[in-house]
Design a protein around this motif. Sequence first.
Motif, short mmCIF file in Angstrom:
data_model
loop_
_atom_site.label_atom_id
_atom_site.label_comp_id
_atom_site.label_asym_id
_atom_site.label_seq_id
_atom_site.Cartn_x
_atom_site.Cartn_y
_atom_site.Cartn_z
N THR A 1 0.82 -1.21 0.00
CA THR A 1 0.00 0.00 0.00
C THR A 1 0.86 1.27 0.00
OG1 THR A 1 -0.17 -0.23 2.39
CG2 THR A 1 -2.04 -1.00 1.11
N ASP B 1 -4.36 1.38 -7.08
CA ASP B 1 -4.41 1.63 -8.52
C ASP B 1 -4.91 3.04 -8.82
OD1 ASP B 1 -3.30 -0.24 -10.05
OD2 ASP B 1 -5.12 -1.45 -10.32
N TYR B 2 -6.01 3.38 -8.15
CA TYR B 2 -6.63 4.68 -8.39
C TYR B 2 -5.67 5.81 -8.01
CZ TYR B 2 -9.56 8.73 -7.45
OH TYR B 2 -10.07 9.99 -7.42
N LYS C 1 1.12 -6.42 -10.33
CA LYS C 1 0.11 -6.37 -11.38
C LYS C 1 0.60 -7.14 -12.62
CE LYS C 1 -2.62 -2.83 -13.45
NZ LYS C 1 -2.67 -1.38 -13.64
N LEU D 1 -2.44 5.66 -7.78
CA LEU D 1 -1.32 5.65 -8.74
C LEU D 1 -1.70 6.45 -9.98
CD1 LEU D 1 0.05 1.99 -8.71
CD2 LEU D 1 1.35 4.07 -8.31
N GLN D 2 -2.89 6.20 -10.50
CA GLN D 2 -3.32 6.91 -11.71
C GLN D 2 -3.39 8.41 -11.47
OE1 GLN D 2 -3.35 5.50 -14.56
NE2 GLN D 2 -2.91 3.58 -13.48
N SER E 1 5.52 1.40 -7.29
CA SER E 1 4.82 0.68 -6.24
C SER E 1 5.02 -0.80 -6.48
CB SER E 1 3.33 1.02 -6.29
OG SER E 1 2.59 -0.01 -5.69
N GLU F 1 -1.00 -10.54 -14.07
CA GLU F 1 -1.49 -10.71 -15.44
C GLU F 1 -0.96 -12.00 -16.04
OE1 GLU F 1 -0.62 -7.02 -17.42
OE2 GLU F 1 -2.26 -6.04 -16.32
N GLN G 1 2.92 -2.76 -6.16
CA GLN G 1 1.69 -3.11 -6.85
C GLN G 1 1.93 -3.22 -8.37
OE1 GLN G 1 -0.81 -3.52 -4.78
NE2 GLN G 1 -2.74 -3.22 -5.80
N ASP G 2 2.80 -2.33 -8.89
CA ASP G 2 3.10 -2.36 -10.33
C ASP G 2 3.67 -3.72 -10.72
OD1 ASP G 2 2.28 0.22 -10.69
OD2 ASP G 2 4.29 1.07 -10.40
N HIS H 1 -6.93 -1.98 -2.46
CA HIS H 1 -7.74 -1.83 -3.66
C HIS H 1 -7.76 -0.40 -4.20
CE1 HIS H 1 -9.04 -5.87 -2.95
NE2 HIS H 1 -9.39 -5.54 -1.72
N GLN H 2 -7.33 0.55 -3.36
CA GLN H 2 -7.34 1.94 -3.82
C GLN H 2 -6.00 2.34 -4.44
OE1 GLN H 2 -8.53 3.34 0.10
NE2 GLN H 2 -10.43 4.11 -0.76
#
Lengths: 235, 442
Positions: B60, B268-269, B289, B271-272, B283, B293, B285-286, B265-266
């Motif tokens: 996070t 991504d948002y 992700k 980050l954008q 992150s 995939e 998270q990148d 869950h937030q």
Amino acid sequence: MPNNIIEIRNLRKVYHVGSEKVVALNHITLDIEAGEFCCLVGTSGSGKSTLLNMLAGLEKPSLGTVRIKGQAIEKMSEKQLARFRQENIGFIFQSYNLIPTLTALENTAMPLIFRGMPRKQREALAREALQRVGLANHMAHRPTQMSGGQQQRVGIARALVSRPPIVFADEPTGNLDSKTTREVMELMTSTTRDLGQTLVLVTHDLSIASYADRIIHISDGNIVKIVNNRKRLAK
Amino acid sequence: MKFTDIIGLALKNFLRRKVRSFLTILGVTIGTAAVVVMLSLGIGMSEGFEKQMEMMGSLTTIEVNRYYYEESPRGGRTEPATIDDKVIEAISQIKGVKVVTPVMWRSAKLVSGKYMAWAQLYGIRPEALEALGYVPAEGRLLNPGEHDMLLFGVGATQNFYNPKTSRWGNPGGRPPVNVMTDRLELTLDDSYGESWADPNKKPAKLYRVRTAGILEPVNDQMDWCVVVDIGYLQKIVREYDISQGTFSRDTTSYEQALVKVEDVHQVDYVLQEIKAMKLGTFSLQDILKGMKEQLFMIQAVLGGIGAMSLLVAALGITNTMVMSIYERTREIGVMKVLGCLLTDIRKLFLWEAGIIGFSGGVIGLLLSLLASYLLNRFGGDLGGLIGGGIYAPDGTRLPISVIPVWLAAAAVGFATFVGLVSGFYPANRAMKLSALEAIRNE
């Protein structure tokens, strides 16, 4: 004024076999009284079974109407017919048509299962019906463990269990020997009389027809002769 | 008909042909087990990756950098960007951001009597420490605006050495300096006190400092840092630069910012949103992700292989049911003549098919649980082959195959559903059967 439970008016049934038309029933008109034992007699192919099927709503007539208790059954939907049969019609078959996986008791209770009756209640009624046909000691037997006569007794019990006002029987003794035939016929006659039921029986055997109050001879789709034999109604 | 009677009759019919029912169920069992085991391998891999990620840091947390990678059809370009207080304020306004802090690094020297230690100073807003997950093992965290106070990473307390003897620490014993109690001084001149120091260098100021606390280990670079208030760090850096005559530093931009997001869950948002401000981000998270995939592809292929056998099983159910209707044509006809509702006949056959599906699903699930257990117990080599078999930080091996509760429930549910779908055509056929035809056939 006779109380007619079944009224057949101008009933006609035509089958199309390829490009040929086969007239199975030709403008039949007939009334059957409540409580009557009526026998349809004829040779194979005379149209007697077709008539019975139409009375039970299994076939739709090409023309004409069948009223049972005042209701035109050819106009009913499949669902209405099913409900109608549950309440009004018992059926006895030539080849018994018991369900092999079920015991005599379960087979007898079948029509009540379709009505959604709880187990206890329907088994009590089925037990009573089996006692009535003399199978008190065979309730847990499966069809394969019983003789033809016994199986047909289960078939009769099944037709009686819901106390329908009408019982249809299609050659019920066709697969039985003469002694058993006599027993089964006497059983059917007495039980339907005791319960006040109307019995419509189809056969080609005149000796069986002699049990009936009225014998209707059918040939080539027409009623050719009606013999009154009203010993039952006279009583 | 009553529901219990429908189930009862369906069960009776199902038990009537034991061998055939068994074989049909076996088909569904194999199909279900294939799907579940395949998916459990995928889930095992996915969980393994996530555990690995967690070892690397928090999912996070987002790093915001002073450059921006602009993507264009002719290839990307890296553009410089600025992180100042205005940018920090703007990031803090993004929905889902728990806390944001600028970050600054500076190497420094700590002095305690005859001992010295090289220190990586880590300037941060003290109010972000707790949100970023730092817990004091000893003492306390920093308070906002607190100058002359240090917060040690657990490794940084071990760095003291005597420059005269060049002996590093005190192997096997207590560290020579207890940072909580001993006198400490801080200087930004990292050659201070060393024999190789430039004698012409202007002397740097020594600041008297105290220790607020020592952090719990977090297994990353923070363990080797000394945390200070970023305002304090900016102040002493400015003073040092002035003393050395090199003050030209752009002090309005920070080197980096750290963003802590409320919920995974937030991320991504957020980050954008930060990317939209033309700032570079990084992150875990990148990475996750991208891995996910790939994993999704692997899972789809594995699941697809399993699904194939379930499809074959479904055909098996349909076949069995069609056969059973052929056999029971007469029985169905009799039931109709006796006044059984058409919908009840359909229900009977649907339930029979459903029971086959359900039983197959349950047995298949049990088989999968067994297979999963065996794989995790004995399948070490296989794990390496397909990318699983990862070890947790405490040395225990992570499972290759994982069957979560949702997968178990979904497997049984799906097998039942497959049964019902397979039974639908035969059941409809039974319903439409002409009662007359049925009782006529001798």
